[in-house]
Design a protein around this motif. Structure first.
Motif, PDB file in Angstrom:
ATOM      1  N   ILE A   1      52.320  36.268  27.270  1.00  0.00           N
ATOM      2  CA  ILE A   1      51.835  37.616  26.966  1.00  0.00           C
ATOM      3  C   ILE A   1      50.759  38.114  27.936  1.00  0.00           C
ATOM      4  CG2 ILE A   1      52.445  37.507  24.526  1.00  0.00           C
ATOM      5  CD1 ILE A   1      49.467  36.844  23.933  1.00  0.00           C
ATOM      6  N   VAL A   2      50.329  37.265  28.877  1.00  0.00           N
ATOM      7  CA  VAL A   2      49.315  37.656  29.852  1.00  0.00           C
ATOM      8  C   VAL A   2      50.019  38.178  31.106  1.00  0.00           C
ATOM      9  CG1 VAL A   2      47.396  36.879  31.300  1.00  0.00           C
ATOM     10  CG2 VAL A   2      47.663  35.958  28.977  1.00  0.00           C
ATOM     11  N   PRO A   3      49.735  39.429  31.512  1.00  0.00           N
ATOM     12  CA  PRO A   3      50.367  39.958  32.730  1.00  0.00           C
ATOM     13  C   PRO A   3      50.038  39.098  33.954  1.00  0.00           C
ATOM     14  CG  PRO A   3      49.259  41.705  31.508  1.00  0.00           C
ATOM     15  CD  PRO A   3      48.848  40.400  30.879  1.00  0.00           C
ATOM     16  N   GLN A   4      50.962  39.013  34.872  1.00  0.00           N
ATOM     17  CA  GLN A   4      50.829  38.191  36.069  1.00  0.00           C
ATOM     18  C   GLN A   4      49.505  38.448  36.787  1.00  0.00           C
ATOM     19  OE1 GLN A   4      52.954  35.745  37.341  1.00  0.00           O
ATOM     20  NE2 GLN A   4      51.338  35.384  38.823  1.00  0.00           N
ATOM     21  N   ARG A   5      49.129  39.706  36.961  1.00  0.00           N
ATOM     22  CA  ARG A   5      47.923  40.042  37.718  1.00  0.00           C
ATOM     23  C   ARG A   5      46.635  39.639  37.010  1.00  0.00           C
ATOM     24  NH1 ARG A   5      49.608  44.454  35.108  1.00  0.00           N
ATOM     25  NH2 ARG A   5      48.069  45.801  34.122  1.00  0.00           N
ATOM     26  N   GLN A   6      46.712  39.314  35.721  1.00  0.00           N
ATOM     27  CA  GLN A   6      45.536  38.927  34.933  1.00  0.00           C
ATOM     28  C   GLN A   6      45.424  37.414  34.737  1.00  0.00           C
ATOM     29  OE1 GLN A   6      43.369  41.234  33.896  1.00  0.00           O
ATOM     30  NE2 GLN A   6      44.609  42.903  34.691  1.00  0.00           N
ATOM     31  N   ARG A   7      46.440  36.678  35.107  1.00  0.00           N
ATOM     32  CA  ARG A   7      46.497  35.256  34.748  1.00  0.00           C
ATOM     33  C   ARG A   7      45.388  34.412  35.356  1.00  0.00           C
ATOM     34  NH1 ARG A   7      53.070  34.644  34.785  1.00  0.00           N
ATOM     35  NH2 ARG A   7      53.332  35.985  32.946  1.00  0.00           N
ATOM     36  N   GLU A   8      45.083  34.599  36.619  1.00  0.00           N
ATOM     37  CA  GLU A   8      44.049  33.773  37.255  1.00  0.00           C
ATOM     38  C   GLU A   8      42.717  33.955  36.536  1.00  0.00           C
ATOM     39  OE1 GLU A   8      41.863  33.255  41.568  1.00  0.00           O
ATOM     40  OE2 GLU A   8      43.889  34.089  41.530  1.00  0.00           O
ATOM     41  N   ARG A   9      42.346  35.189  36.284  1.00  0.00           N
ATOM     42  CA  ARG A   9      41.085  35.475  35.591  1.00  0.00           C
ATOM     43  C   ARG A   9      41.119  34.940  34.153  1.00  0.00           C
ATOM     44  NH1 ARG A   9      38.446  41.445  34.672  1.00  0.00           N
ATOM     45  NH2 ARG A   9      36.550  40.712  33.697  1.00  0.00           N
ATOM     46  N   HIS A  10      42.261  35.135  33.483  1.00  0.00           N
ATOM     47  CA  HIS A  10      42.406  34.654  32.111  1.00  0.00           C
ATOM     48  C   HIS A  10      42.185  33.146  32.039  1.00  0.00           C
ATOM     49  CE1 HIS A  10      44.139  33.536  28.261  1.00  0.00           C
ATOM     50  NE2 HIS A  10      44.892  32.690  28.933  1.00  0.00           N
ATOM     51  N   TRP A  11      42.885  32.397  32.896  1.00  0.00           N
ATOM     52  CA  TRP A  11      42.806  30.936  32.829  1.00  0.00           C
ATOM     53  C   TRP A  11      41.439  30.415  33.243  1.00  0.00           C
ATOM     54  CZ3 TRP A  11      45.561  28.828  29.492  1.00  0.00           C
ATOM     55  CH2 TRP A  11      46.862  29.276  29.217  1.00  0.00           C
ATOM     56  N   ALA A  12      40.775  31.087  34.175  1.00  0.00           N
ATOM     57  CA  ALA A  12      39.420  30.672  34.551  1.00  0.00           C
ATOM     58  C   ALA A  12      38.501  30.785  33.342  1.00  0.00           C
ATOM     59  CB  ALA A  12      38.904  31.516  35.714  1.00  0.00           C
ATOM     60  N   GLY A  13      38.577  31.897  32.637  1.00  0.00           N
ATOM     61  CA  GLY A  13      37.760  32.084  31.438  1.00  0.00           C
ATOM     62  C   GLY A  13      38.151  31.147  30.316  1.00  0.00           C
ATOM     63  N   TYR A  14      39.440  30.924  30.154  1.00  0.00           N
ATOM     64  CA  TYR A  14      39.928  30.042  29.088  1.00  0.00           C
ATOM     65  C   TYR A  14      39.408  28.616  29.296  1.00  0.00           C
ATOM     66  CZ  TYR A  14      43.152  28.181  25.594  1.00  0.00           C
ATOM     67  OH  TYR A  14      43.680  27.575  24.479  1.00  0.00           O
ATOM     68  N   HIS A  15      39.574  28.101  30.506  1.00  0.00           N
ATOM     69  CA  HIS A  15      39.157  26.727  30.781  1.00  0.00           C
ATOM     70  C   HIS A  15      37.631  26.572  30.695  1.00  0.00           C
ATOM     71  CE1 HIS A  15      43.195  25.501  31.444  1.00  0.00           C
ATOM     72  NE2 HIS A  15      43.362  26.290  32.484  1.00  0.00           N
ATOM     73  N   LYS A  16      36.891  27.597  31.111  1.00  0.00           N
ATOM     74  CA  LYS A  16      35.438  27.553  30.989  1.00  0.00           C
ATOM     75  C   LYS A  16      35.040  27.512  29.517  1.00  0.00           C
ATOM     76  CE  LYS A  16      31.200  29.993  32.149  1.00  0.00           C
ATOM     77  NZ  LYS A  16      30.612  31.205  32.717  1.00  0.00           N
ATOM     78  N   THR A  17      35.693  28.324  28.696  1.00  0.00           N
ATOM     79  CA  THR A  17      35.412  28.344  27.263  1.00  0.00           C
ATOM     80  C   THR A  17      35.716  26.995  26.634  1.00  0.00           C
ATOM     81  OG1 THR A  17      35.793  30.720  27.100  1.00  0.00           O
ATOM     82  CG2 THR A  17      36.052  29.449  25.075  1.00  0.00           C
ATOM     83  N   MET A  18      36.839  26.397  26.990  1.00  0.00           N
ATOM     84  CA  MET A  18      37.194  25.094  26.439  1.00  0.00           C
ATOM     85  C   MET A  18      36.209  24.013  26.879  1.00  0.00           C
ATOM     86  SD  MET A  18      39.572  25.174  24.358  1.00  0.00           S
ATOM     87  CE  MET A  18      40.489  26.540  23.732  1.00  0.00           C
ATOM     88  N   ALA A  19      35.739  24.095  28.111  1.00  0.00           N
ATOM     89  CA  ALA A  19      34.814  23.081  28.627  1.00  0.00           C
ATOM     90  C   ALA A  19      33.421  23.211  28.012  1.00  0.00           C
ATOM     91  CB  ALA A  19      34.722  23.184  30.150  1.00  0.00           C
ATOM     92  N   THR A  20      32.968  24.449  27.804  1.00  0.00           N
ATOM     93  CA  THR A  20      31.603  24.670  27.314  1.00  0.00           C
ATOM     94  C   THR A  20      31.538  24.831  25.800  1.00  0.00           C
ATOM     95  OG1 THR A  20      31.738  27.083  27.522  1.00  0.00           O
ATOM     96  CG2 THR A  20      30.964  25.841  29.460  1.00  0.00           C
ATOM     97  N   GLY A  21      32.662  25.212  25.197  1.00  0.00           N
ATOM     98  CA  GLY A  21      32.664  25.480  23.758  1.00  0.00           C
ATOM     99  C   GLY A  21      31.985  26.780  23.403  1.00  0.00           C
ATOM    100  N   GLN A  22      31.759  27.625  24.401  1.00  0.00           N
ATOM    101  CA  GLN A  22      31.066  28.888  24.169  1.00  0.00           C
ATOM    102  C   GLN A  22      31.877  30.061  24.676  1.00  0.00           C
ATOM    103  OE1 GLN A  22      27.233  28.515  26.003  1.00  0.00           O
ATOM    104  NE2 GLN A  22      26.537  26.988  24.551  1.00  0.00           N
ATOM    105  N   THR A  23      31.845  31.138  23.894  1.00  0.00           N
ATOM    106  CA  THR A  23      32.473  32.386  24.292  1.00  0.00           C
ATOM    107  C   THR A  23      31.676  33.532  23.706  1.00  0.00           C
ATOM    108  OG1 THR A  23      34.477  33.751  24.201  1.00  0.00           O
ATOM    109  CG2 THR A  23      34.054  32.318  22.316  1.00  0.00           C
ATOM    110  N   ARG A  24      31.626  34.618  24.442  1.00  0.00           N
ATOM    111  CA  ARG A  24      30.938  35.794  23.893  1.00  0.00           C
ATOM    112  C   ARG A  24      31.891  36.645  23.063  1.00  0.00           C
ATOM    113  NH1 ARG A  24      30.931  38.503  29.675  1.00  0.00           N
ATOM    114  NH2 ARG A  24      32.319  40.227  29.270  1.00  0.00           N
ATOM    115  N   TYR A  25      33.162  36.279  23.054  1.00  0.00           N
ATOM    116  CA  TYR A  25      34.158  37.099  22.354  1.00  0.00           C
ATOM    117  C   TYR A  25      34.358  36.703  20.903  1.00  0.00           C
ATOM    118  CZ  TYR A  25      34.787  38.669  27.056  1.00  0.00           C
ATOM    119  OH  TYR A  25      34.553  39.165  28.305  1.00  0.00           O
ATOM    120  N   GLY A  26      33.447  35.893  20.374  1.00  0.00           N
ATOM    121  CA  GLY A  26      33.462  35.619  18.950  1.00  0.00           C
ATOM    122  C   GLY A  26      32.926  36.808  18.174  1.00  0.00           C
TER     123      GLY A  26
END
Length: 142
Positions: A53-78
């Motif tokens: 569901i993530v458009p091709q042009r957004q994937r790199e940014r999406h995955w960078a944020g996703y992996h950072k969130t998983m590594a740190t356990g923190q997100t501002r989108y809660g």
């Protein structure tokens, strides 16, 4: 069931899409509203990457944020709503808004992320038309 509340039924009945992904980004839960929003049935979505569901042009940014969130356990989108483009099964562009919640193992490690998603494509289109109309009126008056 906790206190007589059936959480599976609750999440299934919500009007907002509920998508749960494991730490690697594979979809492990997909409710009926997610099917309505994105067009993919539960059997098509479970086990797939969010690239579904993530458009091709957004994937790199999406995955960078996703992996950072998983590594740190923190997100501002809660608490803050994130508004992003997404894809429907038929290839049409969507505008979605969502918040996320982190799920943890008993040891406190992040095990999954839950996204509660709303389709704002129609509202976004109406706002764009209104902004264009305001610009047009301001130009005429100038």
């Amino acid at each position: 069931m906790q206190g007589g509340l059936d959480f599976q039924q609750l999440v299934g009945a919500l009007g907002d899409g509920v998508i749960v992904c494991d730490a690697a980004g594979a979809i492990v839960y997909w409710n009926g509203a997610a099917t309505r929003i994105f067009g993919f049935g539960e059997e098509e979505a479970i086990g797939q990457s969010l690239d579904l569901i993530v458009p091709q042009r957004q994937r790199e940014r999406h995955w960078a944020g996703y992996h950072k969130t998983m590594a740190t356990g923190q997100t501002r989108y809660g608490n803050d709503v994130l508004r992003v483009p997404a894809l429907h099964k038929e290839g049409k562009a969507l505008s979605i808004a969502f918040t996320v919640a982190m799920l943890h193992t008993p040891a406190g490690e992040v095990s999954a992320i839950v996204a509660v998603v709303r389709d704002e494509t129609e509202r976004w289109g109406e706002e764009r038309k209104l902004r264009a109309r305001v610009t047009q009126l301001e130009t005429v008056q100038a």
